[in-house]
Design a protein around this motif. Sequence first.
Motif, PDB file in Angstrom:
ATOM      1  N   ILE A   1      11.886-129.714  47.064  1.00 30.71           N
ATOM      2  CA  ILE A   1      12.641-128.453  47.099  1.00 30.71           C
ATOM      3  C   ILE A   1      13.578-128.429  48.302  1.00 30.71           C
ATOM      4  CG2 ILE A   1      12.423-125.955  47.296  1.00 30.71           C
ATOM      5  CD1 ILE A   1       9.741-126.170  45.859  1.00 30.71           C
ATOM      6  N   ALA A   2      13.087-128.861  49.483  1.00 33.37           N
ATOM      7  CA  ALA A   2      13.892-128.836  50.696  1.00 33.37           C
ATOM      8  C   ALA A   2      15.074-129.801  50.587  1.00 33.37           C
ATOM      9  CB  ALA A   2      13.030-129.186  51.908  1.00 33.37           C
ATOM     10  N   CYS A   3      14.871-130.987  50.003  1.00 31.91           N
ATOM     11  CA  CYS A   3      15.965-131.958  49.857  1.00 31.91           C
ATOM     12  C   CYS A   3      17.049-131.434  48.917  1.00 31.91           C
ATOM     13  CB  CYS A   3      15.410-133.292  49.360  1.00 31.91           C
ATOM     14  SG  CYS A   3      14.418-134.189  50.586  1.00 31.91           S
ATOM     15  N   GLU A   4      16.639-130.777  47.839  1.00 34.11           N
ATOM     16  CA  GLU A   4      17.627-130.210  46.920  1.00 34.11           C
ATOM     17  C   GLU A   4      18.459-129.138  47.632  1.00 34.11           C
ATOM     18  OE1 GLU A   4      15.436-128.786  43.619  1.00 34.11           O
ATOM     19  OE2 GLU A   4      15.034-130.784  42.784  1.00 34.11           O
ATOM     20  N   PHE A   5      17.799-128.329  48.428  1.00 37.71           N
ATOM     21  CA  PHE A   5      18.526-127.286  49.152  1.00 37.71           C
ATOM     22  C   PHE A   5      19.520-127.899  50.150  1.00 37.71           C
ATOM     23  CE2 PHE A   5      18.829-124.918  53.139  1.00 37.71           C
ATOM     24  CZ  PHE A   5      19.464-123.767  52.693  1.00 37.71           C
ATOM     25  N   LEU A   6      19.082-128.930  50.930  1.00 36.53           N
ATOM     26  CA  LEU A   6      19.947-129.534  51.939  1.00 36.53           C
ATOM     27  C   LEU A   6      21.136-130.261  51.314  1.00 36.53           C
ATOM     28  CD1 LEU A   6      17.320-130.893  54.510  1.00 36.53           C
ATOM     29  CD2 LEU A   6      18.843-128.931  54.774  1.00 36.53           C
ATOM     30  N   ARG A   7      20.925-130.919  50.174  1.00 37.98           N
ATOM     31  CA  ARG A   7      22.052-131.591  49.516  1.00 37.98           C
ATOM     32  C   ARG A   7      23.106-130.566  49.089  1.00 37.98           C
ATOM     33  NH1 ARG A   7      17.997-135.026  47.265  1.00 37.98           N
ATOM     34  NH2 ARG A   7      17.846-133.705  45.410  1.00 37.98           N
ATOM     35  N   ASP A   8      22.660-129.463  48.476  1.00 37.74           N
ATOM     36  CA  ASP A   8      23.613-128.413  48.094  1.00 37.74           C
ATOM     37  C   ASP A   8      24.271-127.791  49.318  1.00 37.74           C
ATOM     38  OD1 ASP A   8      22.874-128.893  45.498  1.00 37.74           O
ATOM     39  OD2 ASP A   8      21.399-127.268  45.414  1.00 37.74           O
ATOM     40  N   TYR A   9      23.504-127.664  50.405  1.00 37.32           N
ATOM     41  CA  TYR A   9      24.041-127.062  51.625  1.00 37.32           C
ATOM     42  C   TYR A   9      25.168-127.918  52.203  1.00 37.32           C
ATOM     43  CZ  TYR A   9      24.139-125.171  56.371  1.00 37.32           C
ATOM     44  OH  TYR A   9      24.545-124.626  57.565  1.00 37.32           O
ATOM     45  N   PHE A  10      24.971-129.237  52.251  1.00 34.77           N
ATOM     46  CA  PHE A  10      25.998-130.127  52.787  1.00 34.77           C
ATOM     47  C   PHE A  10      27.263-130.080  51.939  1.00 34.77           C
ATOM     48  CE2 PHE A  10      22.303-132.880  54.469  1.00 34.77           C
ATOM     49  CZ  PHE A  10      22.195-132.072  55.581  1.00 34.77           C
TER      50      PHE A  10
END
Length: 868
Positions: free
Chosen positions: A386-395
């Motif tokens: 979940i955290a990786c999906e959020f960070l990829r979208d954030y970048f």
Amino acid sequence: MAKSSADDKELRRACEAAIDDTKQKVVMSIRVMKSKGAWGKGKFRKGAQMAKPRVLAVSTKDKGGKTKAFLRVLKYTNGSALEQAKVYKLKRLGKVEVLTNDLSGCTFMLGFDNIRNQRVAPVHWTMRNLDDRNHLLVCILHICKDALGHLPKVVGIDIVELALWAKEHESKVSKQQNFVDGPSGDVFSEDDSTVTVENELVSQAEKEDMEALLGTYVTGIGAAEAFSERLKRELAALEAANVHAILESEHLVHEVLQGLELATVCVEDMDEWLALFNVKLRHMREDIQAIEIRNNKLELQSFNYKALVVELNRLLEKLHIPSEVSDCLAGGSFNESSLRQYIEACEWIRSAMRGFEALDPSYAKVRAVREKRAELDIIKLTFVRIACEFLRDYFVNMVDSMMSDKRNFSQRGQLKTPNHVDLHNKCKIYARLMHHLKILDKSSLPPLRKTYCSSLNQILRREAHEFANELRAGTKTPKTQSGWFEGSTAPNQNVNSSVVSAAYTTMLAVFIPLLVDESSFLSYFMRFEASSPDPPSIHDADDDLSMMEVDENGTNKGALDLGALNESLCDLLDGIQEEFFAVVDWAHKIDPLLCVSMHAVTERHISDLKAETDGYVRLLLDAMEDRIRALFTRFVDEARHQIEKFDKNVKQTGIMSFVPRFALLASRMEQYIQGQSRDLVDQAYIKIIGIMFVTLDNIAQANPKHSDIFLLENYAAFQNSLYDLASGVPTLAKFYHQASESYEQACMRHMSVIIYYQFERLFQFARKIEDAMLTSSPEEIQFQVGMSKSDLRKVVKSSLTGVDKHITAMHKKLMKSLNSEELFPVLWDKCKTEFLDKYDTFAQLAAKVYPNENIPSVTEIQDILASI
């Protein structure tokens, strides 16, 4: 039998001469062999050390009514001369030992009590035969007994045998001089030898007791046989008395035997009782031991049950997963506002994982442990996903927002220096989360790094592209210059290209620090350190601060995973080098010499990059440096090609245009180099000057008639144009000297042509004289064909009659041949000097061969030359 050395009077006199004290008298002297033995009694080893010849001398000295005796050791020096080596006092003699290991019996050892404890190997003395040994030992024992009052201990030889030998050789021994009575006395007499033996075996008191005892039994007995018979009879009587006494005590023996039988019966009964008691005691001991073992097991079992209960309670506490942690990490979405709760939950998971790792390996098979570990892994992996999906979208969203805002990039008429501080601050919010993700699952970071680098690469490339375009558009550049060695005129050396060079410098000054900063931030933010220490607690630091300290160079203090870091840096900076290459190509097109200054600026930036994270930026600068070198090399090759065009089978005269143009080119390059590495410029000098000299030689060969004039004029122009630069540039100085040598050679050849044109017969005649002198004497040369005095007069008349006219013609010819008036004064001076040297040689040769002939002197010719 060979004569004994004990009877050698010459030897005794030699010993007396070798002794310093004249009051001492030599009683005996005898030759021996000295050798060092092994330590320990009786340990004799033959050949342990090489034997040395020595002489033993026994001497005496009277002092105040007392006699002193010495044993002296003498050695041979200088052939046969004797010299005293050692002196021993016989009063210190404690033992005389004949070594039994020597089967001949000729080796003995003298033990003195004053050297008994010294750490030296005992000395072994070896005689030639037993008689020599006995001579010496008898003499020593006799002196010790009579003069010193004591006898040493004798070991290894029977004293009785020694006394018997002394008695057998009494007549011979008696010839020895006595140490008391003088030369007339005897050392041994019959009585003396007997006393010596008796005193050694039996003392005087023992002798008296034996005589008294024998006197008791010898009374009335006239012979030994009768005495023996009497002793036998008394022995038989004693034996009979003993047997009678034994028979009379028979009843006592029977009583003793009966008492022993009763004691034996009691002992046997006692042994049976003890055996019975022993069996009972053994059974009792076994019962007690069994009871103790049972009690110990019960105590151990009770203790283990209590410890197990405590351990199980502790294990249950470790295995318990709080509901708030599972709800937070295993939720369906990632909420940015709950970042602090996520960090705390990650810290709890980390501590729980350390707790599982600290458990005893035997717990790994427990079902409850395996189930809780699997549940913890599921929660961890769910949160990581979940955290990786959020960070990829954030970048991606962060980069898209920056790309859509044109104010972030350079625009027409306005250069925009990139500033990523705000971007870094937004990323630092999640720095602690990135660190926890690496600890929880290392495989989650590579996709995040790929997304971050590809997104940021778009921003960097666009910033560099817009900045470079606006930089080129806002720079007023001069017209593109033609080739340096083409056309009738050289490019204008006053063209101001500094603005173009400043544009490249600005490009590097803006973007190289930016790229270095991005590389360092990537290393920090994406956690490229090889080891992953635990981050500080969420309560100890704010979210926007780094867990890892960063040093002054921008690199993490921990070891870096350089392989993965370089891969990400390649993704981050890929393609940006094209914008730098475009600026380099633009500057080169305006002025190729700008490559020199751009190369210097690039080298300076490369030398400033020292951190590990700057590796890819260093590679980018290396690529730009290679590009600059390639462009400059192409410029140099084109210049070489332009110079080669002058050599096209067309007769060239005067100074070639590329000579002064090269001086302008060199001065421009020295201005651009700015004290940086000279390798690039020096290589250009070597290539261009090399082809210049080759081209000059080729043009000169195409016109042999005027080749020397052509070469000396061009080489003189080369020296004049580079005089100032050559004094400060070693590479140009080397070519300056090379041009000077070629200039001097061309001058000498041309001077010879001018001189020989007017005075050829005169100097040819001088050469004939030199050749003739190699085979004939000077007096014989004038009688050879063509070398007579009349021939000399004809040559002198034709060449030196009206010599001033000939010199004037030589002067005009030299002036007519030159294209450069500046060179004429120097060349005319060289011509006069060369002519005087040649004429001086001719005059000296003529004076040797034709001494009475009248020819003009060198001074006259020198005055004529000075007048023109």
